[in-house]
Design a protein around this motif. Structure first.
Motif, short mmCIF file in Angstrom:
data_model
loop_
_atom_site.label_atom_id
_atom_site.label_comp_id
_atom_site.label_asym_id
_atom_site.label_seq_id
_atom_site.Cartn_x
_atom_site.Cartn_y
_atom_site.Cartn_z
N UNK A 1 0.84 -1.20 0.00
CA UNK A 1 0.00 0.00 0.00
C UNK A 1 0.87 1.25 0.00
N UNK A 2 0.52 2.21 -0.85
CA UNK A 2 1.35 3.41 -1.05
C UNK A 2 0.90 4.54 -0.13
N UNK A 3 1.21 4.45 1.16
CA UNK A 3 0.77 5.50 2.06
C UNK A 3 1.67 6.74 1.94
N UNK A 4 1.07 7.89 2.11
CA UNK A 4 1.80 9.15 2.03
C UNK A 4 2.86 9.23 3.12
N UNK B 1 5.66 13.72 -6.38
CA UNK B 1 4.54 12.79 -6.49
C UNK B 1 3.51 13.07 -5.39
N UNK B 2 3.97 13.22 -4.17
CA UNK B 2 3.04 13.43 -3.07
C UNK B 2 2.37 14.79 -3.16
N UNK B 3 3.07 15.79 -3.69
CA UNK B 3 2.47 17.11 -3.84
C UNK B 3 1.40 17.11 -4.95
N UNK B 4 1.46 16.12 -5.83
CA UNK B 4 0.54 16.09 -6.95
C UNK B 4 -0.63 15.14 -6.78
N UNK B 5 -0.81 14.58 -5.60
CA UNK B 5 -1.94 13.66 -5.41
C UNK B 5 -2.60 13.92 -4.06
N UNK B 6 -3.83 13.43 -3.94
CA UNK B 6 -4.48 13.45 -2.63
C UNK B 6 -3.75 12.46 -1.74
N UNK B 7 -3.52 12.79 -0.46
CA UNK B 7 -2.75 11.89 0.40
C UNK B 7 -3.44 10.55 0.61
#
Length: 806
Positions: free
Chosen positions: A528-531, A569-575
């Motif tokens: 799972x790709x958690x923020x 990547x994290x700045x460009x997606x919902x957490x």
């Protein structure tokens, strides 16, 4: 044989002190001099099921000898077997009764365990409102487990049949009968259990699990209600017994100029010590008094009273012992280099032993072969693992459930005494090692590491600083995740309990061959790709890029590029805020802060500085843990941030006084199912950064107090919590070699567990209590930093302006 039994029974009666004064005290347990009976003061651990700290428990002449008095569904339950759910606990002080209602919801089964003071002991009863469910007939029984180490080399009597407690298990059933006497020959350990005509079984739980205890058990009968099991338990008490004093001191010793306080931990019934003496040991063994004073009473903490012996005035280098309250301490040093080598076993031994995917050799000993070359298979969506891992509703992965995932069998450390690769542990460890490298630059080279050949030779230098090779090894595992999935993952863990409980050589746990078949032995990757995990991993990769520069330049480049990519990547997606157990990352805002700091230090890009400023509420809310990050970023931040940070440090100074003043040791001692060495080390590292940044506000006393605590200045005993470091240290611990009742040099254990309401414990004769004795690699990395920080402070190196006491 019968006459021998009568003789023993007569001796039992003659030496048993009256227990009529066993009473239910204000702390809600039964207590008398030499005996305490706890009734569900502690309950089962919600994460790890049976932690051997629950149910009815005995503290017998100062030692917790029995636990888990409760209804269980098998004769000798293992850790993951079902445990009951607590419904309510009622304390009837005026009647001397504690009633605890519990349930097994899956069976629609509720019951009450009643503990009552009776004559010279307690009555233990199981009470049913409804008959035992048919599915549990022949399965449910009242169990009470006795610590094997407390009964090694002792005997038992079951009715008129005698036996010896086996040192090594050779069968589950030891005896059965109506009345059991444990250790009739030992006044400190003698316990009598009378089942009033019902059957008692004495069983050896180690026969199916090395961490099992001796179990006394009575089956619950079918078709009955009311009191269905009743035991009378009597534990012998030595008249006027007083627990011997413990001289809590540093087993490593002290620097000449530092604060030196030994704490006398004393029984409530013991008289105040009138004098303590510091004796200097001569080359010919003579003892010369160097200092003497009346110890100063601090007060009561938990169940003991404490007296401080302050011998800070003694600065002459040498070997010393302390005499006080009828005890003499182990020998320790006063020396300017007292901390210089204390971290060597951790880097030389513990870290190499924990390296996964490598053959690790030490002289004539192979610690383990090249392990887990078959990593790993994809975990299925929504699959919940028993060791705090879980897959989210999607895999966040290109691989089908159960499919082999290439490219993950590289780098990494065994997280603890087991063999999983926990990502959160890895990025914390990498960051700590990088901090150590950048702050102290330890060039120590005692180990050969060949990643290409998957081979490690301990005590054989290869021309590269060992700490860089450990940073590389952890980084390779973090990078592998990013290469394969494009993000960090929770980690890789054994698929079933059979493998999870494996002890010994990690290379024998799987066949080291790739296997996609269901039920195969390859480990599972939870993906799972958690923020939170992604930011935490990016922080470590950015830090590693700095340390690896000049040693592995291509790897350093990849680390920094990957960390930047993760940030974008994290700045460009919902957490992704999926959370489960302790494997999906910390607080997302904290993890982002760490990533911003490490990226700022790696790039000097002001956008990361801007984000650090925006994350001030996170720094403020958890200043104790985040201060080191904020202070490391301080030189690259603006004046407004610097002003705000100093003001927060001033406020923290007062907060720290509160949380370090509730015990005599001056460190934050936590309470819970996992002991608090990590909190102590973390607070001392924060103290180091604050003293370095604001020497007008902070001295370094709290830095050194943390190490004093680790090295023996703590409750319950005075053993060093770092194996192989100090005159007397943890020699039986929870590493992957725990079944050998052994240790791994340099490993740091969680330490002193505080069992509710007031019992501090760290067992030195039983390795299987993970909450007290399990090594964890991230704590070891922090310890390496703290030991070198202390050495810097006391050895006259760059921080001579810092005060050694305040």
């Amino acid at each position: 044989m019968f006459r021998a039994y009568l003789l023993v029974a007569t001796l039992v009666a003659a030496t048993t002190a009256s227990a009529a004064d066993l009473t239910l005290n204000d702390r809600e347990y039964f207590s008398a001099r030499g005996l305490d009976v706890l009734a569900f003061s502690n309950v089962y651990d919600g994460n790890f099921s049976d932690s051997k700290i629950a149910g009815v428990e005995l503290i017998h002449h100062g030692v917790r000898t029995a636990t888990n008095g409760d209804v269980r569904l098998s004769p000798t339950p293992e850790q993951w077997d079902p445990v009951a759910t607590l419904k309510s606990r009622t304390v009837q002080k005026e009647r001397g009764v504690i009633e605890t209602r519990l349930a097994y919801p899956d069976y629609n089964f509720e019951y009450v365990v009643r503990v009552a003071a009776r004559d010279d002991g307690v009555a233990l009863s199981v009470v049913l409102d409804q008959p035992l469910p048919a599915a549990l007939v022949g399965k449910a029984g009242f169990n009470l487990e006795f610590l094997p180490a407390a009964y090694f080399h002792r005997t038992y009597l079951m009715d008129d049949v005698s036996g010896v407690f086996p040192l090594y298990p050779s069968g589950r059933s030891l005896a059965s009968g109506r009345k059991l006497v444990l250790a009739p020959e030992d006044a400190e350990r003698r316990v009598t259990i009378d089942a009033h005509g019902a059957t008692l079984s004495l069983l050896d739980g180690r026969n199916q699990a090395q961490n099992g205890w001796y179990v006394v058990r009575s089956l619950l009968p079918a078709d009955k209600t009311g009191t269905v099991v009743e035991w009378t338990l009597t534990a012998n008490r030595i008249p006027n017994w007083t627990r011997p004093a413990v001289i809590a001191h540093s087993q490593v010793g002290y620097a000449p100029a530092q604060e030196k306080i030994a704490w006398l931990e004393m029984d409530r019934n013991a008289p105040a010590p009138d004098k303590a003496r510091l004796l200097r040991v001569g080359a010919d063994g003579t003892l010369v008094e160097a200092f003497a004073a009346a110890p100063r009473r601090w007060g009561e903490y938990l169940r003991y009273q404490y007296f401080g012996f302050d011998f800070s005035a003694v600065r002459e280098p040498g070997i010393y012992v302390i005499e006080a309250a009828g005890q003499r301490s182990d020998a320790f040093r006063i020396a300017t280099d007292v901390y210089a080598n204390t971290w060597h076993p951790t880097l030389d031994v513990y870290f190499p032993v924990q390296m996964d995917h490598m053959f690790v050799n030490e002289a004539y000993r192979v610690w383990h072969g090249a392990s887990h070359l078959d990593d790993a298979r994809q975990a299925a969506p929504n699959h919940e693992h028993f060791d705090l891992y879980a897959q989210g509703p999607t895999t966040d992965s290109p691989f089908a459930p159960g499919a082999h995932i290439p490219g993950l069998n590289v780098g990494g450390w065994f997280d603890a005494g087991d063999f999983d690769l926990r990502t959160q542990t890895h990025y914390a460890t990498v960051m700590s090692l990088v901090e150590t490298w950048e702050t102290f630059r330890p060039e120590r080279d005692e180990t050969t590491v060949d990643e290409a050949k998957r081979h490690v030779e301990m005590h054989q230098p290869d021309g590269v600083p060992d700490i860089l090779q450990q940073i590389e090894h952890g980084t390779l595992f973090l990078l592998a995740q990013q290469r394969v999935f494009g993000h960090a993952i929770p980690g890789i863990v054994e698929p079933d309990l059979g493998q999870y409980t494996h002890l010994g050589d990690a290379s024998t746990k799987t066949d080291n061959r790739v296997d996609d078949a269901p039920g195969g032995d390859d480990r599972l990757a939870f993906t799972t790709a958690t923020t939170a995990l992604n930011y935490g991993s990016a922080a470590a990769l950015a830090a590693a890029s700095r340390a690896l520069r000049g040693y592995r330049d291509a790897l350093a480049d990849e680390c920094l590029a990957t960390a930047k990519k993760v940030w974008e990547f994290e700045k460009g997606r919902a957490p992704n805020l999926f959370r489960h157990g302790n494997t999906t990352g910390g607080d997302p805002a904290e993890e982002e802060l760490h990533a911003a700091v490490e990226l700022l230090l790696a790039t000097n890009d002001k956008r990361y500085a801007k984000r650090i400023g925006e994350l001030w509420p996170t720094i403020d809310a958890k200043f104790g843990s985040n201060a080191p990050f904020a202070l490391r970023a301080l030189p690259m931040m603006d004046a407004a941030f610097a002003k705000r940070l100093r003001a927060r440090a001033v406020a923290y100074r007062e907060q720290a006084k509160r949380f370090t003043s509730d015990n005599p040791f001056g460190v934050p001692i936590t309470r819970g199912g996992w002991a608090g060495s990590s909190a102590v080390v973390g607070s001392s590292i924060t103290a180091y950064y604050l003293a370095r940044a604001y020497p007008d506000l902070f001295g370094t006393r709290d830095v050194l107090r943390g190490l004093d605590y680790l090295y023996g200045t703590h409750p319950a005993s005075n053993v060093s919590l770092v194996s192989g470091v100090g005159t007397r240290s943890k020699e039986i611990a929870y590493g992957n070699n725990r079944a050998d009742f052994s240790f791994i040099a340099g490993g740091v254990v969680p330490g002193v567990l505080i069992l509710k309401p007031d019992f501090p414990e760290n067992k030195e004769d039983w390795p299987f209590l993970w909450g007290e004795n399990e090594y964890v690699v991230a704590l070891a990395a922090e310890y390496v930093f703290l030991a070198q920080a202390a050495n810097q402070l006391v050895a006259g190196t760059p921080s001579t302006s810092l005060r050694l006491s305040k």
